[in-house]
Design a protein around this motif. Structure first.
Motif, PDB file in Angstrom:
ATOM      1  N   GLU A  83       1.130  -0.955   0.623  1.00 32.41           N
ATOM      2  CA  GLU A  83       0.051  -0.196   0.163  1.00 32.41           C
ATOM      3  C   GLU A  83       1.328   1.348  -0.108  1.00 32.41           C
ATOM      4  O   GLU A  83       2.072   1.119   0.741  1.00 32.41           O
ATOM      5  N   ILE A  84       0.367   1.908  -0.278  1.00 33.34           N
ATOM      6  CA  ILE A  84       1.485   3.552  -0.757  1.00 33.34           C
ATOM      7  C   ILE A  84       1.273   4.309   0.030  1.00 33.34           C
ATOM      8  O   ILE A  84      -0.777   4.606   0.137  1.00 33.34           O
ATOM      9  N   PRO A  85       1.533   4.736   0.803  1.00 30.55           N
ATOM     10  CA  PRO A  85       1.009   5.657   2.178  1.00 30.55           C
ATOM     11  C   PRO A  85       0.727   6.867   1.595  1.00 30.55           C
ATOM     12  O   PRO A  85       1.614   7.317   0.738  1.00 30.55           O
ATOM     13  N   MET A  86       0.201   7.711   2.260  1.00 28.88           N
ATOM     14  CA  MET A  86      -0.527   9.115   2.171  1.00 28.88           C
ATOM     15  C   MET A  86       0.119   9.689   2.672  1.00 28.88           C
ATOM     16  O   MET A  86       1.031   9.324   3.663  1.00 28.88           O
ATOM     17  N   THR A  87       0.438  10.858   1.556  1.00 29.78           N
ATOM     18  CA  THR A  87       1.115  11.942   1.955  1.00 29.78           C
ATOM     19  C   THR A  87       0.598  12.918   3.470  1.00 29.78           C
ATOM     20  O   THR A  87      -0.982  12.558   3.426  1.00 29.78           O
ATOM     21  N   ASP A  88       1.643  13.859   4.094  1.00 24.21           N
ATOM     22  CA  ASP A  88       0.319  14.607   5.171  1.00 24.21           C
ATOM     23  C   ASP A  88      -0.685  15.073   4.865  1.00 24.21           C
ATOM     24  O   ASP A  88      -1.836  15.478   5.505  1.00 24.21           O
ATOM     25  N   GLU A  89      -0.246  15.810   3.447  1.00 25.95           N
ATOM     26  CA  GLU A  89      -1.469  16.321   2.798  1.00 25.95           C
ATOM     27  C   GLU A  89      -2.570  15.793   2.774  1.00 25.95           C
ATOM     28  O   GLU A  89      -3.531  16.435   2.482  1.00 25.95           O
ATOM     29  N   GLN A  90      -2.210  14.792   1.925  1.00 24.44           N
ATOM     30  CA  GLN A  90      -3.166  13.492   1.717  1.00 24.44           C
ATOM     31  C   GLN A  90      -4.461  13.046   2.729  1.00 24.44           C
ATOM     32  O   GLN A  90      -5.322  13.224   3.258  1.00 24.44           O
ATOM     33  N   LYS A  91      -3.210  13.059   4.347  1.00 25.27           N
ATOM     34  CA  LYS A  91      -4.171  12.427   5.413  1.00 25.27           C
ATOM     35  C   LYS A  91      -4.694  13.527   5.319  1.00 25.27           C
ATOM     36  O   LYS A  91      -6.564  13.631   5.999  1.00 25.27           O
ATOM     37  N   GLN A  92      -4.508  14.935   5.099  1.00 23.72           N
ATOM     38  CA  GLN A  92      -5.637  16.110   6.282  1.00 23.72           C
ATOM     39  C   GLN A  92      -6.708  16.027   5.230  1.00 23.72           C
ATOM     40  O   GLN A  92      -7.955  16.210   5.542  1.00 23.72           O
TER      41      GLN A  92
ATOM     42  N   LEU B 232     -12.664  15.834   4.262  1.00 23.49           N
ATOM     43  CA  LEU B 232     -14.058  15.040   3.575  1.00 23.49           C
ATOM     44  C   LEU B 232     -14.045  14.145   4.163  1.00 23.49           C
ATOM     45  O   LEU B 232     -15.997  14.174   4.104  1.00 23.49           O
ATOM     46  N   GLN B 233     -14.122  13.105   5.452  1.00 27.88           N
ATOM     47  CA  GLN B 233     -14.598  12.798   5.946  1.00 27.88           C
ATOM     48  C   GLN B 233     -15.759  13.197   7.189  1.00 27.88           C
ATOM     49  O   GLN B 233     -17.206  12.612   6.822  1.00 27.88           O
TER      50      GLN B 233
ATOM     51  N   LYS C 137     -21.399  15.044   7.747  1.00 23.29           N
ATOM     52  CA  LYS C 137     -22.732  16.300   8.120  1.00 23.29           C
ATOM     53  C   LYS C 137     -23.683  16.252   6.947  1.00 23.29           C
ATOM     54  O   LYS C 137     -24.089  17.016   7.186  1.00 23.29           O
ATOM     55  N   ASP C 138     -23.406  15.480   6.041  1.00 25.06           N
ATOM     56  CA  ASP C 138     -24.030  15.735   4.644  1.00 25.06           C
ATOM     57  C   ASP C 138     -25.257  14.784   4.660  1.00 25.06           C
ATOM     58  O   ASP C 138     -25.541  13.389   4.916  1.00 25.06           O
TER      59      ASP C 138
ATOM     60  N   TYR D 126     -16.800   2.749   6.422  1.00 25.99           N
ATOM     61  CA  TYR D 126     -17.169   3.006   5.165  1.00 25.99           C
ATOM     62  C   TYR D 126     -16.554   4.263   5.413  1.00 25.99           C
ATOM     63  O   TYR D 126     -16.578   4.745   3.755  1.00 25.99           O
ATOM     64  N   LEU D 127     -16.984   5.258   5.658  1.00 23.32           N
ATOM     65  CA  LEU D 127     -17.176   7.068   6.325  1.00 23.32           C
ATOM     66  C   LEU D 127     -15.210   6.752   6.525  1.00 23.32           C
ATOM     67  O   LEU D 127     -14.283   7.842   5.700  1.00 23.32           O
ATOM     68  N   LYS D 128     -14.186   5.382   7.073  1.00 24.73           N
ATOM     69  CA  LYS D 128     -13.120   5.831   7.355  1.00 24.73           C
ATOM     70  C   LYS D 128     -12.344   5.321   5.563  1.00 24.73           C
ATOM     71  O   LYS D 128     -11.533   5.604   5.205  1.00 24.73           O
ATOM     72  N   THR D 129     -13.005   3.996   5.258  1.00 19.97           N
ATOM     73  CA  THR D 129     -12.020   3.298   4.453  1.00 19.97           C
ATOM     74  C   THR D 129     -12.684   3.348   3.232  1.00 19.97           C
ATOM     75  O   THR D 129     -12.045   3.018   1.981  1.00 19.97           O
ATOM     76  N   SER D 130     -13.769   4.218   2.600  1.00 16.24           N
ATOM     77  CA  SER D 130     -14.080   3.849   1.328  1.00 16.24           C
ATOM     78  C   SER D 130     -14.276   5.704   1.149  1.00 16.24           C
ATOM     79  O   SER D 130     -15.671   6.625   0.515  1.00 16.24           O
ATOM     80  N   PRO D 131     -14.428   6.551   1.373  1.00 18.03           N
ATOM     81  CA  PRO D 131     -14.738   8.163   1.391  1.00 18.03           C
ATOM     82  C   PRO D 131     -14.388   8.756  -0.109  1.00 18.03           C
ATOM     83  O   PRO D 131     -15.758   8.686  -0.347  1.00 18.03           O
ATOM     84  N   TRP D 132     -14.061   8.121  -0.257  1.00 15.40           N
ATOM     85  CA  TRP D 132     -13.611   8.998  -2.233  1.00 15.40           C
ATOM     86  C   TRP D 132     -14.491   8.439  -2.749  1.00 15.40           C
ATOM     87  O   TRP D 132     -15.624   8.849  -3.773  1.00 15.40           O
ATOM     88  N   LYS D 133     -14.660   7.443  -2.602  1.00 20.02           N
ATOM     89  CA  LYS D 133     -16.097   6.416  -3.183  1.00 20.02           C
ATOM     90  C   LYS D 133     -17.465   7.012  -3.404  1.00 20.02           C
ATOM     91  O   LYS D 133     -18.128   6.850  -3.472  1.00 20.02           O
ATOM     92  N   ILE D 134     -17.512   7.055  -1.984  1.00 14.32           N
ATOM     93  CA  ILE D 134     -18.885   8.308  -1.132  1.00 14.32           C
ATOM     94  C   ILE D 134     -18.989   9.221  -1.528  1.00 14.32           C
ATOM     95  O   ILE D 134     -19.614   9.739  -2.171  1.00 14.32           O
ATOM     96  N   HIS D 135     -17.748  10.298  -1.916  1.00 15.62           N
ATOM     97  CA  HIS D 135     -18.138  11.517  -2.427  1.00 15.62           C
ATOM     98  C   HIS D 135     -18.375  11.442  -3.928  1.00 15.62           C
ATOM     99  O   HIS D 135     -18.744  11.940  -4.309  1.00 15.62           O
ATOM    100  N   ALA D 136     -17.852  10.812  -5.140  1.00 11.25           N
ATOM    101  CA  ALA D 136     -17.756   9.906  -5.556  1.00 11.25           C
ATOM    102  C   ALA D 136     -19.182  10.177  -5.847  1.00 11.25           C
ATOM    103  O   ALA D 136     -20.098  10.586  -7.187  1.00 11.25           O
TER     104      ALA D 136
END
Length: 303
Positions: free
Chosen positions: A8-17, A22-23, A28-29, A45-55
């Motif tokens: 697994e490619i680790p996230m940068t601090d900016e990506q984590k933030q 987003l989570q 709140k949405d 899933y809010l933790k594991t798949s936030p970008w999929k939920i965002h899409a």
């Protein structure tokens, strides 16, 4: 075979933030909250798949203010991407509330063994016609059609183009299908073209058999086909004979009155005069139907 060791490619601090932000937004949405409640999704899933939920949230946006199928902006009309928990967060295509209503309203179409009916008539009925705006002539024909439909009687409905003959016949066909009866609705010129295209392989006999057996049949726009000896004597006449013998109600729509229809069937192939055969066709039609005339302005120009 060795399993691939995918790191697994680790996230940068900016990506984590950004992901954390987003989570928080998703929690709140109200649209996302409703999604989780409706589909009983695990909050993990809010933790594991936030970008999929965002899409998903972005793809669902056009549905929030939609007022009907004619306003649908999804890539497949009437369907949106939903999220379902199948051990993983899975995207599934789901009919919207408007599509579900339409599906319920058109469920009777499964009873059509042959269906050339215009799609804008899939849900029509006698009860839905606004009689307050109609002429006295139309009201009399409407009542005659409704009565013939109730009493399983045949009908020959002729008149001017666009006067509403096909619409009334579609109302009857839909009504019989809603009663769980097998129905066939054919645009007769198109049917003749289909039949002659499969004449050599005899496939036309399959459709002809369906028309013969249907509990209710509409032959729409008869008299507009290119008549020849084959489609007159080998298609139409056997069909009429079978339905007459079985007492099965058949409706016809035409721009031709009975005398014009007789002339239509009289001349085939290099002007050959078959007056007797034409008379036989017309006699069979008149013996199995009531004849009604509908004239008036072309309704299709006002749609």
């Amino acid at each position: 075979m060795e399993a691939l060791n995918i790191k697994e490619i680790p996230m940068t601090d900016e990506q984590k933030q950004e992901t954390q932000s987003l989570q928080n937004e998703l929690r709140k949405d109200p649209v996302v909250v409703e999604l989780f409640q409706r589909n009983k999704l695990d909050e993990r899933y809010l933790k594991t798949s936030p970008w999929k939920i965002h899409a998903w949230r972005k793809s669902y946006e056009p549905c929030l203010h939609c007022t009907g199928l004619n306003q649908c902006k999804q890539r497949v009309k009437g369907y949106y991407d939903d999220l379902e928990d199948n051990g993983i967060l899975q995207t599934i295509q789901t009919p919207c509330k408007f599509q579900q209503v339409y599906m319920n309203e058109t469920a009777h179409l499964e009873k059509f063994s042959v269906n050339d009916m215009p799609s804008n008539m899939y849900t029509v009925s006698f009860a839905k016609i606004n009689l307050l705006k109609e002429t006295e002539e139309y009201l009399l024909v409407w009542e005659a059609c409704r009565s013939a439909n109730i009493h399983n009687q045949g009908l020959y409905l002729h008149g001017t183009m666009g006067s509403g003959k096909t619409h009334l016949s579609a109302c009857a066909a839909n009504d019989h299908a809603r009663k769980n009866e097998t129905v066939a609705f054919v645009h007769y010129p198109t049917y003749c073209t289909r039949a002659i295209a499969t004449m050599k392989t005899s496939e036309y006999k399959i459709e002809l058999g369906r028309l013969m057996r249907a509990k209710f049949l509409v032959l729409d726009d008869i008299g507009a086909e290119s008549v020849n000896e084959w489609n007159r004597d080998q298609l139409l006449l056997p069909l009429l004979e079978k339905r007459y013998t079985e007492g099965l109600p058949t409706w016809f729509t035409s721009n031709c009155d009975i005398e014009s229809l007789k002339e239509h069937f009289r001349y085939v192939g290099k002007g050959k005069d078959d007056e007797l055969k034409a008379a036989r066709i017309v006699e069979r039609i008149t013996s199995m139907t009531k004849i009604k005339t509908l004239t008036g302005k072309d309704r299709r120009k006002t749609l």
